[in-house]
Design a protein around this motif. Structure first.
Motif, PDB file in Angstrom:
ATOM      1  N   GLY A  98     102.642 -73.558  25.008  1.00 46.71           N
ATOM      2  CA  GLY A  98     102.692 -75.020  24.897  1.00 46.71           C
ATOM      3  C   GLY A  98     103.883 -75.624  25.609  1.00 46.71           C
ATOM      4  N   THR A  99     103.809 -76.912  25.831  1.00 48.81           N
ATOM      5  CA  THR A  99     104.907 -77.629  26.465  1.00 48.81           C
ATOM      6  C   THR A  99     106.143 -77.585  25.572  1.00 48.81           C
ATOM      7  OG1 THR A  99     103.257 -79.159  27.297  1.00 48.81           O
ATOM      8  CG2 THR A  99     105.512 -79.841  27.509  1.00 48.81           C
ATOM      9  N   ALA A 100     105.909 -77.675  24.270  1.00 45.45           N
ATOM     10  CA  ALA A 100     107.026 -77.692  23.326  1.00 45.45           C
ATOM     11  C   ALA A 100     107.284 -76.316  22.710  1.00 45.45           C
ATOM     12  CB  ALA A 100     106.756 -78.714  22.226  1.00 45.45           C
ATOM     13  N   ASN A 101     106.207 -75.628  22.314  1.00 49.91           N
ATOM     14  CA  ASN A 101     106.363 -74.348  21.616  1.00 49.91           C
ATOM     15  C   ASN A 101     105.426 -73.272  22.151  1.00 49.91           C
ATOM     16  OD1 ASN A 101     108.209 -75.264  19.373  1.00 49.91           O
ATOM     17  ND2 ASN A 101     106.497 -76.648  19.020  1.00 49.91           N
TER      18      ASN A 101
ATOM     19  N   GLY B  12     100.212 -82.513  21.511  1.00 51.29           N
ATOM     20  CA  GLY B  12     101.303 -81.563  21.702  1.00 51.29           C
ATOM     21  C   GLY B  12     102.548 -82.281  22.195  1.00 51.29           C
ATOM     22  N   GLY B  13     103.376 -81.557  22.961  1.00 53.04           N
ATOM     23  CA  GLY B  13     104.563 -82.178  23.529  1.00 53.04           C
ATOM     24  C   GLY B  13     104.194 -83.024  24.742  1.00 53.04           C
TER      25      GLY B  13
ATOM     26  N   GLY C 276     103.926 -86.060  22.330  1.00 54.43           N
ATOM     27  CA  GLY C 276     105.200 -86.005  21.607  1.00 54.43           C
ATOM     28  C   GLY C 276     106.441 -86.319  22.441  1.00 54.43           C
TER      29      GLY C 276
ATOM     30  N   GLU D 222     114.352 -86.527  18.901  1.00 62.11           N
ATOM     31  CA  GLU D 222     113.209 -85.803  18.326  1.00 62.11           C
ATOM     32  C   GLU D 222     113.350 -85.710  16.799  1.00 62.11           C
ATOM     33  OE1 GLU D 222     112.514 -81.799  19.746  1.00 62.11           O
ATOM     34  OE2 GLU D 222     110.478 -81.822  18.957  1.00 62.11           O
TER      35      GLU D 222
ATOM     36  N   LYS E  31     112.388 -88.972  15.304  1.00 62.71           N
ATOM     37  CA  LYS E  31     110.927 -89.113  15.328  1.00 62.71           C
ATOM     38  C   LYS E  31     110.281 -88.346  14.180  1.00 62.71           C
ATOM     39  CE  LYS E  31     108.603 -86.447  18.094  1.00 62.71           C
ATOM     40  NZ  LYS E  31     108.038 -85.843  19.323  1.00 62.71           N
TER      41      LYS E  31
ATOM     42  N   GLY F 180      98.061 -79.981  16.505  1.00 66.17           N
ATOM     43  CA  GLY F 180      99.282 -80.105  17.313  1.00 66.17           C
ATOM     44  C   GLY F 180     100.365 -80.803  16.499  1.00 66.17           C
ATOM     45  N   GLY F 181     101.598 -80.674  16.946  1.00 68.43           N
ATOM     46  CA  GLY F 181     102.726 -81.235  16.206  1.00 68.43           C
ATOM     47  C   GLY F 181     102.634 -82.738  15.993  1.00 68.43           C
TER      48      GLY F 181
HETATM   49  P1  ADP Z   1     102.776 -78.021  22.464  1.00 70.53           P
HETATM   50  O1  ADP Z   1     101.433 -77.453  22.165  1.00 70.53           O
HETATM   51  O2  ADP Z   1     102.762 -78.959  23.626  1.00 70.53           O
HETATM   52  O3  ADP Z   1     103.833 -76.974  22.590  1.00 70.53           O
HETATM   53  P2  ADP Z   1     103.077 -78.639  19.665  1.00 70.53           P
HETATM   54  O4  ADP Z   1     101.696 -78.703  19.157  1.00 70.53           O
HETATM   55  O5  ADP Z   1     103.888 -77.438  19.356  1.00 70.53           O
HETATM   56  O6  ADP Z   1     103.149 -78.949  21.223  1.00 70.53           O
HETATM   57  O7  ADP Z   1     103.813 -79.946  19.108  1.00 70.53           O
HETATM   58  C1  ADP Z   1     105.104 -80.247  19.499  1.00 70.53           C
HETATM   59  C2  ADP Z   1     105.317 -81.734  19.394  1.00 70.53           C
HETATM   60  O8  ADP Z   1     105.104 -82.152  18.038  1.00 70.53           O
HETATM   61  C3  ADP Z   1     106.756 -82.114  19.759  1.00 70.53           C
HETATM   62  O9  ADP Z   1     106.731 -83.265  20.589  1.00 70.53           O
HETATM   63  C4  ADP Z   1     107.367 -82.405  18.404  1.00 70.53           C
HETATM   64  O10 ADP Z   1     108.413 -83.339  18.497  1.00 70.53           O
HETATM   65  C5  ADP Z   1     106.187 -82.959  17.635  1.00 70.53           C
HETATM   66  N1  ADP Z   1     106.354 -82.878  16.176  1.00 70.53           N
HETATM   67  C6  ADP Z   1     106.630 -81.787  15.428  1.00 70.53           C
HETATM   68  N2  ADP Z   1     106.762 -82.110  14.136  1.00 70.53           N
HETATM   69  C7  ADP Z   1     106.579 -83.461  14.066  1.00 70.53           C
HETATM   70  C8  ADP Z   1     106.614 -84.427  12.995  1.00 70.53           C
HETATM   71  N3  ADP Z   1     106.861 -84.071  11.743  1.00 70.53           N
HETATM   72  N4  ADP Z   1     106.382 -85.722  13.302  1.00 70.53           N
HETATM   73  C9  ADP Z   1     106.139 -86.094  14.566  1.00 70.53           C
HETATM   74  N5  ADP Z   1     106.087 -85.252  15.615  1.00 70.53           N
HETATM   75  C10 ADP Z   1     106.313 -83.952  15.371  1.00 70.53           C
END
Ligand code: ADP
Ligand code: MG
Length: 338
Positions: free
Chosen positions: A16-19, A159-160, A183, A208, A211, A287-288
Protein backbone atom coordinates in the motif's frame (compact mmCIF):
# COMPACT_ATOMS: atom_id res chain seq x y z
CA UNK A 1 15.65 -30.08 -0.29
CA UNK A 2 13.21 -31.86 2.01
CA UNK A 3 14.10 -29.74 5.01
CA UNK A 4 13.23 -26.47 3.31
CA UNK A 5 10.22 -28.09 1.73
CA UNK A 6 8.62 -28.37 5.14
CA UNK A 7 8.22 -24.63 5.22
CA UNK A 8 5.97 -22.89 2.83
CA UNK A 9 7.17 -19.46 1.96
CA UNK A 10 4.52 -18.46 -0.50
CA UNK A 11 3.38 -14.99 0.44
CA UNK A 12 0.66 -12.46 -0.31
CA UNK A 13 1.51 -8.77 -0.26
CA UNK A 14 -0.55 -5.64 0.14
CA UNK A 15 1.96 -3.06 -1.06
CA UNK A 16 0.00 0.00 0.00
CA UNK A 17 0.87 3.65 -0.33
CA UNK A 18 0.73 4.00 3.44
CA UNK A 19 1.24 0.47 4.79
CA UNK A 20 2.72 -2.80 3.58
CA UNK A 21 1.21 -6.02 4.92
CA UNK A 22 2.55 -9.49 4.22
CA UNK A 23 0.55 -12.67 4.67
CA UNK A 24 2.44 -15.95 4.80
CA UNK A 25 0.74 -19.12 3.63
CA UNK A 26 -0.44 -21.20 6.57
CA UNK A 27 0.48 -18.47 9.04
CA UNK A 28 -1.58 -15.35 8.37
CA UNK A 29 -0.38 -11.76 8.52
CA UNK A 30 3.25 -11.75 9.58
CA UNK A 31 4.21 -8.15 8.80
CA UNK A 32 2.37 -4.85 9.01
CA UNK A 33 4.53 -1.74 8.69
CA UNK A 34 4.45 1.71 7.13
CA UNK A 35 5.70 1.84 3.51
CA UNK A 36 8.52 4.17 4.43
CA UNK A 37 12.24 4.02 3.74
CA UNK A 38 15.18 6.00 5.08
CA UNK A 39 18.24 5.87 2.84
CA UNK A 40 21.69 7.36 2.62
CA UNK A 41 21.63 10.10 -0.01
CA UNK A 42 25.16 9.48 -1.31
CA UNK A 43 25.24 5.68 -1.45
CA UNK A 44 21.45 5.19 -1.83
CA UNK A 45 21.80 2.38 0.71
CA UNK A 46 18.73 1.70 2.81
CA UNK A 47 19.27 2.65 6.43
CA UNK A 48 15.84 1.87 7.88
CA UNK A 49 12.41 0.65 6.75
CA UNK A 50 8.89 0.53 8.15
CA UNK A 51 8.23 1.60 11.75
CA UNK A 52 11.86 2.48 12.28
CA UNK A 53 11.93 4.74 9.20
CA UNK A 54 8.62 6.36 10.19
CA UNK A 55 10.13 7.54 13.47
CA UNK A 56 12.81 9.32 11.44
CA UNK A 57 10.34 11.05 9.14
CA UNK A 58 10.71 14.83 9.21
CA UNK A 59 13.70 14.51 11.54
CA UNK A 60 16.55 13.50 9.19
CA UNK A 61 19.68 15.50 8.30
CA UNK A 62 21.07 16.15 4.84
CA UNK A 63 22.89 12.82 4.55
CA UNK A 64 19.66 10.90 5.02
CA UNK A 65 16.37 11.04 3.18
CA UNK A 66 13.09 9.50 4.29
CA UNK A 67 10.62 8.73 1.54
CA UNK A 68 7.50 6.79 0.75
CA UNK A 69 8.34 4.89 -2.44
CA UNK A 70 4.65 4.43 -3.25
CA UNK A 71 2.61 7.47 -4.21
CA UNK A 72 -0.95 7.65 -5.48
CA UNK A 73 -1.18 3.88 -5.18
CA UNK A 74 1.66 3.15 -7.60
CA UNK A 75 5.41 2.79 -7.41
CA UNK A 76 7.04 6.22 -7.51
CA UNK A 77 10.64 5.18 -6.84
CA UNK A 78 11.46 1.75 -8.27
CA UNK A 79 14.86 1.21 -6.77
CA UNK A 80 13.73 2.15 -3.26
CA UNK A 81 10.44 0.23 -3.53
CA UNK A 82 12.32 -2.90 -4.57
CA UNK A 83 14.81 -2.45 -1.74
CA UNK A 84 11.98 -1.98 0.74
CA UNK A 85 10.14 -5.09 -0.43
CA UNK A 86 13.34 -7.15 -0.27
CA UNK A 87 14.02 -5.98 3.28
CA UNK A 88 10.46 -6.72 4.39
CA UNK A 89 10.61 -10.21 2.87
CA UNK A 90 14.00 -10.80 4.49
CA UNK A 91 12.50 -9.86 7.84
CA UNK A 92 9.82 -12.56 7.66
CA UNK A 93 11.78 -15.34 5.97
CA UNK A 94 14.92 -14.92 8.10
CA UNK A 95 16.74 -14.17 4.89
CA UNK A 96 17.60 -17.64 3.67
CA UNK A 97 14.41 -18.64 1.89
CA UNK A 98 13.26 -16.43 -0.94
CA UNK A 99 9.51 -16.41 -1.59
CA UNK A 100 8.47 -18.78 -4.33
CA UNK A 101 5.02 -17.62 -5.17
CA UNK A 102 3.81 -14.09 -4.53
CA UNK A 103 0.26 -12.82 -4.86
CA UNK A 104 0.34 -9.05 -4.85
CA UNK A 105 -2.46 -6.56 -5.24
CA UNK A 106 -2.65 -3.46 -7.38
CA UNK A 107 -5.13 -0.57 -7.61
CA UNK A 108 -7.92 -1.23 -10.11
CA UNK A 109 -7.18 1.96 -12.04
CA UNK A 110 -3.59 0.95 -12.74
CA UNK A 111 -2.05 1.05 -16.25
CA UNK A 112 -0.29 -1.88 -17.96
CA UNK A 113 3.07 -0.18 -17.43
CA UNK A 114 2.37 0.28 -13.73
CA UNK A 115 1.30 -3.37 -13.45
CA UNK A 116 4.53 -4.43 -15.13
CA UNK A 117 6.47 -2.39 -12.57
CA UNK A 118 4.80 -4.14 -9.63
CA UNK A 119 5.43 -7.54 -11.21
CA UNK A 120 9.10 -6.73 -11.91
CA UNK A 121 9.57 -5.48 -8.37
CA UNK A 122 8.15 -8.69 -6.90
CA UNK A 123 10.34 -10.77 -9.23
CA UNK A 124 13.46 -8.82 -8.32
CA UNK A 125 12.55 -9.34 -4.68
CA UNK A 126 12.93 -13.08 -5.34
CA UNK A 127 9.55 -14.41 -6.53
CA UNK A 128 9.52 -17.26 -9.03
CA UNK A 129 5.84 -16.79 -9.80
CA UNK A 130 3.88 -13.56 -9.45
CA UNK A 131 0.09 -13.23 -9.48
CA UNK A 132 -1.74 -9.93 -9.47
CA UNK A 133 -5.16 -9.15 -8.04
CA UNK A 134 -6.99 -5.84 -7.88
CA UNK A 135 -7.26 -4.20 -4.47
CA UNK A 136 -11.05 -3.84 -4.20
CA UNK A 137 -11.45 -7.49 -5.19
CA UNK A 138 -8.98 -8.49 -2.47
CA UNK A 139 -10.81 -6.27 0.01
CA UNK A 140 -14.15 -7.90 -0.83
CA UNK A 141 -12.70 -11.39 -0.34
CA UNK A 142 -10.95 -10.24 2.84
CA UNK A 143 -14.19 -9.14 4.48
CA UNK A 144 -15.89 -12.39 3.57
CA UNK A 145 -18.13 -11.37 0.67
CA UNK A 146 -18.94 -14.06 -1.87
CA UNK A 147 -17.40 -12.45 -4.94
CA UNK A 148 -18.37 -15.35 -7.20
CA UNK A 149 -22.13 -14.97 -6.58
CA UNK A 150 -24.51 -13.44 -9.13
CA UNK A 151 -25.23 -10.36 -7.08
CA UNK A 152 -23.50 -7.03 -6.78
CA UNK A 153 -21.35 -5.76 -3.91
CA UNK A 154 -19.90 -2.27 -3.70
CA UNK A 155 -16.50 -1.82 -2.08
CA UNK A 156 -15.04 1.59 -1.27
CA UNK A 157 -11.39 1.17 -0.28
CA UNK A 158 -9.81 4.37 1.01
CA UNK A 159 -6.06 4.04 1.38
CA UNK A 160 -3.27 6.59 1.57
CA UNK A 161 -3.07 7.47 -2.12
CA UNK A 162 -6.21 6.20 -3.80
CA UNK A 163 -9.90 5.75 -3.20
CA UNK A 164 -10.99 2.69 -5.12
CA UNK A 165 -14.67 2.16 -5.69
CA UNK A 166 -15.74 -1.07 -7.35
CA UNK A 167 -18.88 -3.04 -7.99
CA UNK A 168 -18.07 -6.73 -7.87
CA UNK A 169 -20.18 -9.64 -9.13
CA UNK A 170 -19.47 -13.06 -10.65
CA UNK A 171 -15.72 -12.88 -9.83
CA UNK A 172 -15.22 -9.67 -11.75
CA UNK A 173 -15.34 -5.91 -11.37
CA UNK A 174 -18.36 -4.79 -13.35
CA UNK A 175 -17.60 -1.12 -12.96
CA UNK A 176 -15.38 1.03 -10.87
CA UNK A 177 -14.00 4.45 -10.20
CA UNK A 178 -10.51 5.14 -8.91
CA UNK A 179 -9.43 8.59 -7.79
CA UNK A 180 -6.12 9.75 -6.47
CA UNK A 181 -7.72 11.49 -3.50
CA UNK A 182 -7.54 9.59 -0.21
CA UNK A 183 -5.85 9.66 3.21
CA UNK A 184 -2.74 11.60 2.13
CA UNK A 185 -4.89 14.32 0.61
CA UNK A 186 -6.83 14.62 3.88
CA UNK A 187 -3.56 14.98 5.79
CA UNK A 188 -2.33 17.60 3.33
CA UNK A 189 -5.56 19.58 3.75
CA UNK A 190 -4.82 19.83 7.45
CA UNK A 191 -1.28 21.09 6.74
CA UNK A 192 -2.72 23.68 4.33
CA UNK A 193 -5.29 24.76 6.91
CA UNK A 194 -2.60 25.57 9.48
CA UNK A 195 -0.51 27.40 6.92
CA UNK A 196 -3.41 29.54 5.72
CA UNK A 197 -5.23 30.18 8.99
CA UNK A 198 -2.58 30.02 11.69
CA UNK A 199 0.56 31.06 9.79
CA UNK A 200 2.04 27.87 11.03
CA UNK A 201 3.91 24.94 9.53
CA UNK A 202 3.13 21.49 10.93
CA UNK A 203 4.75 18.18 10.01
CA UNK A 204 3.09 15.31 8.12
CA UNK A 205 3.11 13.04 11.19
CA UNK A 206 1.47 15.72 13.33
CA UNK A 207 -1.17 16.37 10.67
CA UNK A 208 -1.91 12.66 10.31
CA UNK A 209 -2.31 12.30 14.08
CA UNK A 210 -4.75 15.22 14.13
CA UNK A 211 -6.73 13.59 11.31
CA UNK A 212 -6.94 10.23 13.05
CA UNK A 213 -7.70 11.61 16.50
CA UNK A 214 -10.03 14.54 15.87
CA UNK A 215 -10.84 14.35 12.15
CA UNK A 216 -14.54 14.00 11.36
CA UNK A 217 -16.97 14.61 8.55
CA UNK A 218 -20.23 14.98 10.48
CA UNK A 219 -20.93 17.18 13.54
CA UNK A 220 -19.73 15.49 16.74
CA UNK A 221 -21.89 15.09 19.82
CA UNK A 222 -19.24 17.01 21.67
CA UNK A 223 -16.89 19.16 19.62
CA UNK A 224 -13.38 19.30 21.07
CA UNK A 225 -10.38 21.62 21.15
CA UNK A 226 -6.83 20.33 20.90
CA UNK A 227 -3.35 21.81 21.20
CA UNK A 228 -1.09 21.64 18.17
CA UNK A 229 2.65 22.27 17.95
CA UNK A 230 4.54 23.46 14.90
CA UNK A 231 6.67 26.33 13.61
CA UNK A 232 5.54 29.92 13.25
CA UNK A 233 5.95 30.87 9.59
CA UNK A 234 6.61 34.54 10.34
CA UNK A 235 8.74 34.46 13.49
CA UNK A 236 10.33 31.10 12.66
CA UNK A 237 10.05 29.91 16.26
CA UNK A 238 8.18 26.90 17.67
CA UNK A 239 4.51 27.68 18.19
CA UNK A 240 1.66 26.20 20.19
CA UNK A 241 -1.90 26.82 19.13
CA UNK A 242 -5.43 25.57 19.74
CA UNK A 243 -7.77 24.27 17.11
CA UNK A 244 -11.30 22.87 17.24
CA UNK A 245 -12.71 19.72 15.69
CA UNK A 246 -15.10 22.01 13.77
CA UNK A 247 -12.18 23.76 12.05
CA UNK A 248 -10.53 20.42 11.21
CA UNK A 249 -13.81 19.19 9.73
CA UNK A 250 -13.96 22.25 7.48
CA UNK A 251 -10.35 21.67 6.46
CA UNK A 252 -11.18 18.09 5.45
CA UNK A 253 -14.36 18.91 3.61
CA UNK A 254 -13.08 19.47 0.05
CA UNK A 255 -11.27 16.12 -0.38
CA UNK A 256 -14.03 14.28 1.52
CA UNK A 257 -16.58 15.71 -0.91
CA UNK A 258 -14.44 14.54 -3.86
CA UNK A 259 -14.45 11.03 -2.43
CA UNK A 260 -18.21 11.05 -1.91
CA UNK A 261 -18.80 12.45 -5.39
CA UNK A 262 -16.74 9.57 -6.78
CA UNK A 263 -19.00 7.11 -4.94
CA UNK A 264 -22.02 8.83 -6.52
CA UNK A 265 -20.46 8.60 -9.99
CA UNK A 266 -19.82 4.88 -9.44
CA UNK A 267 -23.45 4.39 -8.37
CA UNK A 268 -24.66 6.23 -11.47
CA UNK A 269 -22.58 3.92 -13.66
CA UNK A 270 -24.02 0.79 -12.06
CA UNK A 271 -26.55 -1.32 -13.98
CA UNK A 272 -30.04 -1.37 -12.42
CA UNK A 273 -30.01 -5.00 -11.20
CA UNK A 274 -26.70 -4.43 -9.47
CA UNK A 275 -27.96 -1.13 -8.06
CA UNK A 276 -30.81 -2.91 -6.41
CA UNK A 277 -28.39 -5.47 -4.92
CA UNK A 278 -26.29 -2.64 -3.48
CA UNK A 279 -29.35 -0.94 -2.02
CA UNK A 280 -30.23 -4.23 -0.27
CA UNK A 281 -26.74 -5.11 0.89
CA UNK A 282 -25.12 -1.71 1.38
CA UNK A 283 -21.72 -0.25 0.59
CA UNK A 284 -18.66 -1.71 2.37
CA UNK A 285 -15.88 0.63 3.48
CA UNK A 286 -12.32 -0.72 3.77
CA UNK A 287 -8.82 0.78 4.08
CA UNK A 288 -7.63 3.17 6.78
CA UNK A 289 -9.85 5.98 5.49
CA UNK A 290 -12.91 3.96 6.56
CA UNK A 291 -11.99 4.92 10.14
CA UNK A 292 -12.51 8.62 9.56
CA UNK A 293 -15.25 9.55 12.03
CA UNK A 294 -18.68 9.94 10.47
CA UNK A 295 -17.70 9.00 6.94
CA UNK A 296 -20.12 6.07 6.84
CA UNK A 297 -22.99 8.27 7.99
CA UNK A 298 -22.12 11.03 5.54
CA UNK A 299 -22.10 8.61 2.59
CA UNK A 300 -25.42 7.18 3.79
CA UNK A 301 -26.95 10.65 3.98
CA UNK A 302 -25.66 11.68 0.56
CA UNK A 303 -26.47 8.49 -1.36
CA UNK A 304 -29.40 6.95 0.52
CA UNK A 305 -27.58 3.60 0.54
CA UNK A 306 -26.73 1.71 3.77
CA UNK A 307 -22.99 1.81 4.59
CA UNK A 308 -20.95 -0.69 6.60
CA UNK A 309 -17.44 -0.15 7.96
CA UNK A 310 -15.50 -3.39 7.55
CA UNK A 311 -14.11 -5.02 10.64
CA UNK A 312 -10.39 -4.25 10.80
CA UNK A 313 -10.50 -2.18 7.61
CA UNK A 314 -6.71 -1.69 7.51
CA UNK A 315 -6.04 -5.40 6.96
CA UNK A 316 -8.97 -6.30 4.69
CA UNK A 317 -6.93 -6.25 1.47
CA UNK A 318 -4.09 -8.30 2.98
CA UNK A 319 -6.49 -10.88 4.43
CA UNK A 320 -8.22 -11.19 1.05
CA UNK A 321 -4.96 -11.51 -0.86
CA UNK A 322 -3.98 -14.17 1.68
CA UNK A 323 -7.19 -16.12 1.10
CA UNK A 324 -6.50 -16.10 -2.64
CA UNK A 325 -3.00 -17.46 -1.98
CA UNK A 326 -4.42 -20.22 0.25
CA UNK A 327 -7.00 -21.26 -2.33
CA UNK A 328 -5.50 -20.42 -5.69
CA UNK A 329 -7.71 -22.76 -7.70
CA UNK A 330 -10.93 -21.52 -6.13
CA UNK A 331 -9.98 -17.93 -6.85
CA UNK A 332 -8.19 -18.38 -10.20
CA UNK A 333 -10.89 -16.30 -11.92
CA UNK A 334 -10.18 -13.20 -9.85
CA UNK A 335 -6.48 -13.09 -10.76
CA UNK A 336 -5.50 -10.43 -13.29
CA UNK A 337 -2.93 -12.51 -15.17
CA UNK A 338 -4.71 -15.61 -16.27
P1 ADP B 1 -2.77 1.98 1.83
O1 ADP B 1 -3.52 0.77 1.40
O2 ADP B 1 -2.71 3.03 0.78
O3 ADP B 1 -1.42 1.65 2.39
P2 ADP B 1 -4.28 1.98 4.29
O4 ADP B 1 -5.50 1.24 3.96
O5 ADP B 1 -3.23 1.30 5.08
O6 ADP B 1 -3.63 2.65 3.00
O7 ADP B 1 -4.76 3.31 5.05
C1 ADP B 1 -3.85 4.29 5.39
C2 ADP B 1 -4.56 5.61 5.47
O8 ADP B 1 -5.60 5.54 6.46
C3 ADP B 1 -3.60 6.73 5.92
O9 ADP B 1 -3.83 7.88 5.11
C4 ADP B 1 -4.01 6.95 7.36
O10 ADP B 1 -3.76 8.27 7.77
C5 ADP B 1 -5.50 6.65 7.32
N1 ADP B 1 -6.06 6.32 8.63
C6 ADP B 1 -5.65 5.37 9.50
N2 ADP B 1 -6.38 5.40 10.62
C7 ADP B 1 -7.26 6.42 10.47
C8 ADP B 1 -8.29 6.99 11.31
N3 ADP B 1 -8.55 6.52 12.52
N4 ADP B 1 -9.00 8.04 10.82
C9 ADP B 1 -8.74 8.53 9.60
N5 ADP B 1 -7.80 8.05 8.76
C10 ADP B 1 -7.07 7.01 9.20
MG1 MG C 1 -4.68 -0.39 0.48
Amino acid sequence: MPFFGMFSNDIAIDLGTANTLIYMKGKGIVLNEPSIVTYDVTSRKIVAIGEEAKKMMGRVHKELNTIRPMRDGVIADFEIAEGMLKEFIKKITSGFMPAKRIVICVPSGITEVEKRAVRDTAEKAGAKEVFLISEPMAAAIGIGLDVTAPYGNMIVDIGGGTTEIAVIALSGITNGVSIRVAGDELTESIIRFFRANQNMLIGETTAENIKCQVGSVMPLEEEIIIEVKGRDLVAGVPKLTEVSSIEIREALNAPVQQMIDAVKVALEKTAPELSSDILDRGIFLTGGGALLQGLDERIRVETGVPVHIAEEPLSAVARGTGKVLEEMSKYSKVLLNR
